[in-house]
Every structure is written in C-alpha cells, then in structure tokens.
Write a protein that holds these residues in place. Structure first.
Motif, short mmCIF file in Angstrom:
data_model
loop_
_atom_site.label_atom_id
_atom_site.label_comp_id
_atom_site.label_asym_id
_atom_site.label_seq_id
_atom_site.Cartn_x
_atom_site.Cartn_y
_atom_site.Cartn_z
N LYS A 19 44.84 44.71 38.20
CA LYS A 19 45.82 45.43 37.39
C LYS A 19 46.82 46.17 38.27
CE LYS A 19 42.30 46.05 33.81
NZ LYS A 19 41.43 47.01 33.11
N ILE A 20 46.34 46.72 39.37
CA ILE A 20 47.25 47.41 40.29
C ILE A 20 48.22 46.42 40.92
CG2 ILE A 20 47.35 48.67 42.48
CD1 ILE A 20 44.74 50.03 41.72
N ALA A 21 47.72 45.25 41.30
CA ALA A 21 48.60 44.22 41.87
C ALA A 21 49.64 43.77 40.85
CB ALA A 21 47.76 43.03 42.35
N GLN A 22 49.24 43.63 39.59
CA GLN A 22 50.20 43.24 38.54
C GLN A 22 51.24 44.33 38.34
OE1 GLN A 22 47.77 42.35 35.11
NE2 GLN A 22 46.57 40.83 36.24
N TRP A 23 50.81 45.59 38.39
CA TRP A 23 51.76 46.69 38.23
C TRP A 23 52.78 46.68 39.37
CZ3 TRP A 23 52.86 50.96 41.35
CH2 TRP A 23 53.71 51.91 40.76
#
Length: 547
Positions: A334-338
């Motif tokens: 999720k952090i990478a997608q953000w």
C-alpha cells in the motif's frame, strides 16, 4: 526406494530431472495424508449420526462470494459437510457456506460441558455422586487435549524433518541450480526451527504422565522454551519472499521436476513445496488455541494451572509480535502504491527506510525569511516526514515537495503568540529542529486538538523506531523491489489489480465446490479479533488513494 537412492539419483548428472520424475511417477509412489481420510470419515460419521461437530477458526476467512462462509479468527464454526478434503460446508451465526478446511482446527472435545469448571452443587433431593463423575469427565477431556498436543507435535517434527532432509539437503547438493542466497530465501531458518522443536518435543514427552495423563504438566515446557519460539518471527517475515522466489523458479520445468522428485523420494504427501513451507506459519497460530483449551479443562488447584495460564499469555505475546510484523509487511504494498500516485517524486523510495504510516493531515508551513505561509499535506512515516502540495485544479492530485529525516529532528511545542524567530503571530504551532543542519521548520495546525494529535504522533513514531530496533524488524531488498514492481504494474493498468476468486455453479442448497484451492499465503496470525491496521483508517479520506 532403498536408502541412499535419493542422494545418488538427485546428483546424477547423466539423467535429467524429467527422467527421474517419470521413473518415480510411473513406479506407483503415490502418497496421501496418513490421517486425512480416516479423520474425514470420522467427521462425516458424526455428522450423519446427528452430532454437532465444531471447529475453531485459526485465521480470518474473508468472504469472496455469497456462497462462501466468512468468519474471524477464534470463531466457532459448526461443520455440516466434510466430504471434500479441501473445502467444508459449515455454519456460523450469520449464515452458512463453503470454507477452507485448513483454516480451522477441530475441537478435541466435541461434547463440551458448561464453561464453569465447578460441578453443580447437590440440591435438596440430590446426592454428591455426580461430583466425582463430573470430575472424571473433566480429567478425560484434559487428557484428550494433552494427547492432541503431543500427537500434533510428533507429526510436526516429522514434517520438518522431511523438509530439511527431503528438500534442503538435496537442494544444497545442486549448486548448479541453487545459490546459497536462494536457499536462504526459500527455506529461511527452518533448520533452526527443526532443532528447537526437537528439544521442545523431548521436554514435552518427559513431562507426560503415562499412567495418569491428565496430571501431566505441560505448561512449564512452554514457559521454558518461550524464547525459542521467537525464531518463528524471522521465518514468518521471510515467507512472502519464499513464495515469490518459488513462483519464479517453478516457471522453469526443471525445477518443477526436481521438487516433485524430492517429494516422492522422501515419501511426502501430495502437496507442493510452498504448501509444506506454510506449515510453520500455521503451527505458531495453533499454540494459543491449544493452551486455551488446556487451561479450560485444568482445575485451578491443579499443579499445572498457573504454568498453563502463564504459557498461554506468553504464547499470545509471541503470536502478537509475529502478527504485528505480518501486518507491517502487508502494508508495504500500500505504501508503494501511494508513492507511485505522487507526482514529481524525488529521491529514494519510501520503503528504503519506512514501513508504517503513523499519521497524516494538512498543516500550514511557515517559511523564512518573509514568513510566507504554505498549505501542505504532511505524511508521517517511521523515520521520515513527507510533505506534498495539492494541485490547484485537481485536488485529488499531490505533488512531492520534500521530506524531513525524523532521526535528526527535535519536536518542540510552541506557545500561541508572536514567534521570536519569524516575528509573526502563530497559533496551534510546533517547531521541528534539525540538529545536523541547524534548520527549523514551523508548522501550524487549524485547531488545538489537531496539534495535540500531531505531537502524540511524533512520540509514537519515535517509539515505533525504538521497537523496530529492539525486535530487529526490517524490510528486505527483495520485498521492497517486489512491492515497487507491483505498484508500477498497477499504475500502468490504471486500475486496482483484479482479485481472483473461486467460481461457483448456482445451486439451491449446497453450491458446487470452489474451483481453486484456498489461498493460504495471506493469513492473519494467531490473535483473534486483532486491532485493525491504522494505515487505511488514517488516510482513507485522502483523495490520492481514490485515483
């Protein structure tokens, strides 16, 4: 196959893995689970006789179809049909449907008495004859739980031995196929787990009272070995990497044939290697449930009561630590997608130093020398603070503007009034001092309560970093790269990745079985009703995540 054949055949350079597989496959070496068929038959016999068969959920099962049964870890599921080995039909309070059999653990004692341990007191016209009878029933149920603990531990030791001797040892002999780094990625520290479990089983058997099993004192064994169970944390953290590496290797037929040959020669059940490697992850989930059941049937005056009680608390803590690490690793995607949704990103990836969003919100940044104020969105991660600017026309777009290293910052509360450095009046403000450069950053919140939430978040961030250092938590390079790769693929498609789910044929009562096997790689470890992740709760209201 005679002893020693495995070493000879697997290292014979004159024959291919395909030839070896065909030879073994055609020789009739097919193995099934030694207990699977009998256990299923017994369950279905109980069900057909009208008995209620209950199982406890080991993990959450997220409902992906209206004909699947959703439940949470710790829920009690009534098993209504167990004719299929992988998918059972069951019922909870909210309804009934299919669920993966591997997600539950059958209760050892199906005919359970009331929750209170003490037997009912004799009434006016009753005698005390029923008291010894009730006590005897409790003793038998405690014996059943103890026997299950010992039996499952012996099976688990055999399982670990098969992996270490059947796979690890043979892979090490094939330096042309596996590097040491690959073996560490695939198998993690499973050999260390095997050594610790052997010592643990030996201790359990020494505490087992063969003549009067219900008097066995197993609680002390768990307390003596609780530090050893910490090594499961490393294994569980590495398990996603093992799945990724195995998925990559099994795209090549020679690895498929080699792994299958190892399984057949070791006479292991018909499960792929990634299924075998999941077992330690599953095992650590079962200990709190087993100890809770053992405590339930242990009289408060029993010599083992306090030890079992302490062991249950200790194993819950171990499972909770592993569960928290698992949750953190699930957040990195999720952090990478953000990060991939932020325009004009500069510098290193977030995941190089961070793995958790602590807090986020809008603040006014007052800059020198003209005391110019700027509205910015701030995102506090462990070890760094990211700030972005909203697009003037499209408010759902954020532009990267900078970051601050939290390791070098000191957070200072600023009183309302005129700031001595900038000579401007401020309200709900705090200052970030950078010790290395001497720079300072003045930030203002809209309301006093928002300011207090930020100050508490900064304290939590420092505490999180301290805990990570104590427990040795970190993200590997492979995990980081895989997360960034997934994010780039998702951004290229312009929509979230499709989630595959089992297909069904519509029927009135029992729908068709799910076509695919349950996905056991994404599991919730141990603690029932765990606190949900704060990640999406903190930033679900922000527009960038709705892109």
């Amino acid at each position: 196959m005679p002893d020693g054949t495995l070493d000879t055949v697997c290292t014979d350079e004159t024959g291919s893995e395909e030839d070896l597989y065909e030879e073994l496959h055609n020789s009739g070496h097919h193995y099934s689970h030694p207990r699977g068929g009998g256990e299923q038959l017994a369950i279905n016999e109980l069900i057909s006789d009208g008995s209620v068969v209950c199982a406890e959920a080991l993990w959450d099962h997220v409902t992906m179809d209206d004909q699947e049964l959703g439940f949470k870890a710790g829920d009690v599921v009534e098993v209504m049909d167990a004719t299929n080995r992988e998918w059972w039909w069951g019922r909870v309070a909210d309804g009934e449907g299919w669920f993966p059999a591997s997600f539950v653990r059958l209760r050892v004692n199906q005919d359970e008495p009331a929750d209170d341990y003490e037997a009912p007191r004799a009434g006016a016209g009753e005698t005390n004859d029923s008291l010894p009878e009730a006590q005897s029933c409790k003793d038998q149920m405690r014996t059943n739980v103890i026997n299950e603990i010992l039996s499952t531990e012996r099976d688990y030791i055999k399982h670990l031995r098969d992996i270490c001797e059947g796979y690890v040892r043979q892979c090490r002999k094939r330096e042309d196929m596996f590097s040491e780094e690959q073996l560490r990625t695939i198998f993690g520290n499973i050999e260390d787990i095997y050594r610790c479990q052997k010592a643990f089983v030996k201790a359990l058997e020494q505490k087992f009272n063969t003549e009067r099993p219900h008097l066995s004192e197993l609680g002390a064994c768990f307390l003596e070995h609780q530090a050893d169970f910490q090594i499961y944390s490393e294994y569980c953290n590495n398990h996603p990497n093992a799945c990724v590496e195995l998925s990559r290797l099994t795209k090549l037929s020679k690895y498929v044939y080699f792994f299958e040959a190892c399984r057949l020669l070791q006479r292991m059940i018909d499960i792929s290697l990634d299924g075998f490697l999941l077992t330690p992850v599953q095992k650590i989930c079962k200990y709190p449930l087993q100890l809770a059941e053992l405590l339930k049937y242990t009289h408060p005056q029993h010599r083992d009561f306090k030890n079992v009680e302490a062991a249950l608390h200790a194993m819950k803590n171990v499972a909770q630590l592993i569960n928290e690490r698992k949750r953190r690793l699930e957040n990195i995607d999720k952090i990478a997608q953000w990060q991939s949704s932020i325009e004009d990103w500069e510098g290193e990836d977030l995941l190089v130093r961070s793995s958790e969003l602590i807090y986020s919100g809008e603040l006014t940044r007052v800059t020198q020398p003209q005391a110019k104020s700027q509205q910015r969105m701030f995102f506090l991660f462990d070890r760094q603070l990211i700030y972005c600017k909203k697009d003037l026309l499209r408010r759902d777009v954020l532009y990267y503007k900078g970051r601050l290293d939290m390791d070098d910052l000191e957070v200072v509360d600023v009183e309302d009034g005129k700031d001595r450095d900038l000579h401007v009046s401020v309200k709900n403000a705090f200052r970030l001092y950078c010790g290395a450069t001497g720079d300072s950053h003045l930030l203002c919140a809209r309301k006093p309560e928002q300011k207090q939430r930020w100050l508490k978040a900064f304290a939590r961030e420092r505490e999180q970093v301290r805990l990570d250092q104590e427990t040795g938590f970190s993200i590997t390079e492979l995990q980081r790269k895989q997360a960034m790769l997934n994010a780039s693929k998702q951004q290229a498609t312009g929509k979230p990745k499709a989630v595959g789910r089992p297909g069904y044929l519509t029927r009135h009562k029992h729908p068709s079985l799910p076509a695919s096997r349950p996905q056991q790689q994404v599991l919730v470890l141990a603690e029932p009703r765990r606190k949900p992740s704060n990640f999406w709760h903190s930033i679900s209201r922000l527009a960038p995540f709705r892109k």
